[in-house]
Motif scaffolding. Sequence first.
Motif, PDB file in Angstrom:
ATOM      1  N   ARG A  90       0.832  -1.214   0.000  1.00 18.08           N
ATOM      2  CA  ARG A  90       0.000   0.000   0.000  1.00 18.08           C
ATOM      3  C   ARG A  90       0.867   1.265   0.000  1.00 18.08           C
ATOM      4  NH1 ARG A  90      -1.335   2.346   5.225  1.00 18.08           N
ATOM      5  NH2 ARG A  90      -0.483   1.111   6.915  1.00 18.08           N
ATOM      6  N   GLY A  91       2.070   1.116  -0.569  1.00 20.59           N
ATOM      7  CA  GLY A  91       2.922   2.302  -0.780  1.00 20.59           C
ATOM      8  C   GLY A  91       3.925   2.554   0.324  1.00 20.59           C
ATOM      9  N   GLY A  92       3.972   1.680   1.310  1.00 16.84           N
ATOM     10  CA  GLY A  92       4.881   1.866   2.437  1.00 16.84           C
ATOM     11  C   GLY A  92       6.347   1.907   2.008  1.00 16.84           C
ATOM     12  N   ARG A 121      -0.359  -2.869  15.317  1.00 16.19           N
ATOM     13  CA  ARG A 121      -0.978  -3.185  14.037  1.00 16.19           C
ATOM     14  C   ARG A 121      -0.185  -2.646  12.840  1.00 16.19           C
ATOM     15  NH1 ARG A 121      -6.893  -1.193  13.652  1.00 16.19           N
ATOM     16  NH2 ARG A 121      -7.189  -2.165  15.660  1.00 16.19           N
ATOM     17  N   HIS A 122       0.402  -1.459  13.003  1.00 20.94           N
ATOM     18  CA  HIS A 122       1.107  -0.837  11.871  1.00 20.94           C
ATOM     19  C   HIS A 122       2.535  -0.431  12.251  1.00 20.94           C
ATOM     20  CE1 HIS A 122      -2.553  -0.949   9.582  1.00 20.94           C
ATOM     21  NE2 HIS A 122      -3.200  -0.315  10.540  1.00 20.94           N
ATOM     22  N   PRO A 123       3.340  -1.400  12.668  1.00 18.37           N
ATOM     23  CA  PRO A 123       4.685  -1.048  13.151  1.00 18.37           C
ATOM     24  C   PRO A 123       5.546  -0.419  12.067  1.00 18.37           C
ATOM     25  CG  PRO A 123       4.517  -3.422  12.803  1.00 18.37           C
ATOM     26  CD  PRO A 123       3.131  -2.871  12.659  1.00 18.37           C
ATOM     27  N   HIS A 124       5.325  -0.821  10.802  1.00 11.58           N
ATOM     28  CA  HIS A 124       6.187  -0.283   9.738  1.00 11.58           C
ATOM     29  C   HIS A 124       5.884   1.188   9.461  1.00 11.58           C
ATOM     30  CE1 HIS A 124       8.611  -3.692   8.612  1.00 11.58           C
ATOM     31  NE2 HIS A 124       7.539  -4.470   8.746  1.00 11.58           N
ATOM     32  N   ALA A 125       4.626   1.600   9.644  1.00  9.41           N
ATOM     33  CA  ALA A 125       4.299   3.021   9.435  1.00  9.41           C
ATOM     34  C   ALA A 125       5.027   3.870  10.474  1.00  9.41           C
ATOM     35  CB  ALA A 125       2.788   3.229   9.535  1.00  9.41           C
ATOM     36  N   VAL A 126       5.068   3.369  11.713  1.00 11.30           N
ATOM     37  CA  VAL A 126       5.773   4.089  12.779  1.00 11.30           C
ATOM     38  C   VAL A 126       7.276   4.101  12.473  1.00 11.30           C
ATOM     39  CG1 VAL A 126       6.345   4.052  15.243  1.00 11.30           C
ATOM     40  CG2 VAL A 126       4.010   3.521  14.497  1.00 11.30           C
ATOM     41  N   ILE A 172       2.605  11.667   5.140  1.00 14.46           N
ATOM     42  CA  ILE A 172       2.891  12.963   4.493  1.00 14.46           C
ATOM     43  C   ILE A 172       4.019  12.791   3.464  1.00 14.46           C
ATOM     44  CG2 ILE A 172       3.834  15.301   4.894  1.00 14.46           C
ATOM     45  CD1 ILE A 172       2.387  15.119   7.704  1.00 14.46           C
ATOM     46  N   ALA A 173       5.030  12.010   3.832  1.00 12.02           N
ATOM     47  CA  ALA A 173       6.170  11.817   2.914  1.00 12.02           C
ATOM     48  C   ALA A 173       5.722  11.139   1.622  1.00 12.02           C
ATOM     49  CB  ALA A 173       7.245  10.976   3.605  1.00 12.02           C
ATOM     50  N   ARG A 174       4.697  10.319   1.716  1.00  9.32           N
ATOM     51  CA  ARG A 174       4.219   9.576   0.553  1.00  9.32           C
ATOM     52  C   ARG A 174       3.187  10.382  -0.234  1.00  9.32           C
ATOM     53  NH1 ARG A 174       3.205   5.263   3.227  1.00  9.32           N
ATOM     54  NH2 ARG A 174       0.980   5.312   3.562  1.00  9.32           N
ATOM     55  N   ALA A 175       2.209  10.964   0.489  1.00 11.44           N
ATOM     56  CA  ALA A 175       1.057  11.582  -0.184  1.00 11.44           C
ATOM     57  C   ALA A 175       1.213  13.082  -0.365  1.00 11.44           C
ATOM     58  CB  ALA A 175      -0.208  11.290   0.614  1.00 11.44           C
TER      59      ALA A 175
END
Length: 408
Positions: free
Chosen positions: A23-25, A97-102, A209-212
């Motif tokens: 999902r773009g991570g 749940r979203h460790p990679h986003a952090v 923010i860095a992605r979108a």
Amino acid sequence: MVSILLAEPRAKGPESLSDYQARGGYRGLQRWRQSGTPAQLLAEVAAAGLRGRGGAAFPTARKWQLAAAQTATEKHVVGNGGEHEPGSDKDKVLVERHPHAVLEGLLLAGFATGATQGHLYLIEDMHGPRQSAERAVQEAAAAGLLPFPVRVHCGPTTYVAGEETAVLNSIEGLPAKPRKKPPFPGEAGLFGKPTTVNNVETLAHVAWIARAGAAAFAAVGTAESKGTLLLTLPEGVRHPGVHEVAFGTTFRQAIDGPGGGLLAGRTLRGLLPALSTGFLAADQLDTPIAYETLRPLGSSPGCGGVRFVFDDTDVVALAVEIAEFFMREQCGQCPPCRMQTNQFVHVLKAVQAGKGPGYEDKLTKLAEFSRKKGNCSLIEMAAAPVLSALRVFAADFARAAGPAPQGS
Ligand SMILES: Cc1cc2nc3c(=O)[nH]c(=O)nc-3n(C[C@H](O)[C@H](O)[C@H](O)COP(=O)(O)O)c2cc1C
């Protein structure tokens, strides 16, 4: 529904590296490292209007500037997931749940500030989040995504250990108590080196923010409160738990929408947006959740761990419970904080025991005397809910306190 942080449909378990990448991570991180400069990323986060989600709402880019301006060759970046405020689960849910986003947000904050080491700070009893964070760091390292080493730390399960300089002490192996400021961590933090400390939710927003892009983020929310925030709704709604809402959503909309509405037979007299903020009355539930709308009401979004006041809630008992929490959790090193938090409990218990009026004056004077006299802001955090409860539920306190004793 806006979804910046909590990917939909909700993943059952921790999001893997491949799911996050699908999902773009990590695309934002790669793009910024290849074709952006730290100063440009800092400007992007400033343009997004991101404020810290650890409770104090400090502008993220302004905090980064301090560390970025330092010339030290060793710098640190810390993701603060030391959440231990009763009623708030958002950081645990997010990290688990979203460790990679952090983690991506941490790496981006490190890129913007010139960090050479990263740290994810959790607390001891967070088993799920810890496993998730450690696995994410291993996966990212194996995939060659870490520009600097990242370690996961677990500090003591106390409230004050989440304060940013207490976090630094804890990582250094010292008692997790706040340091005197200045110097601020951006100048002299971990091991005396420039350090940026951000809440884990703040960091997950940075990754988005860095992605979108800043414009997409700033398009969500209100004039002064950009993006989304995580709210933890308590028991009493159909879907208690952590929900993501856009700033500008009213409390009533959050309760009726993601919260699924109040359970049958439940009526709200008010709520507390987070334990260390100010109470709102039932007729203020249509207030948009935003810094600029809650400030004039003596409240703030805080960390979004909502507490309900139902028509059958004993408000005085609730105030005692909150005051006791802060008394227990203050670290003991600043005498005004020790004194205020102890005296708050003493005075509120006197109200509970029906010992007559005078409590309002005492509590207000105590808070005024202690204000800004601690190494951290726990003093002010403890005063906000109690003083606002006296204002919003004045009749409850007057009734409990009873008349002045005869002869007084
Ligand atoms: C008593 C106390 C407890 C705190 N606990 C936390 C916490 O658990 N997590 C957190 O991120 N910030 C906590 N903070 C705020 C941090 O000191 C700091 O402002 C925050 O981590 C900075 O991140 P942000 O700018 O991204 O919000 C606490 C502050 C105080 C005074």
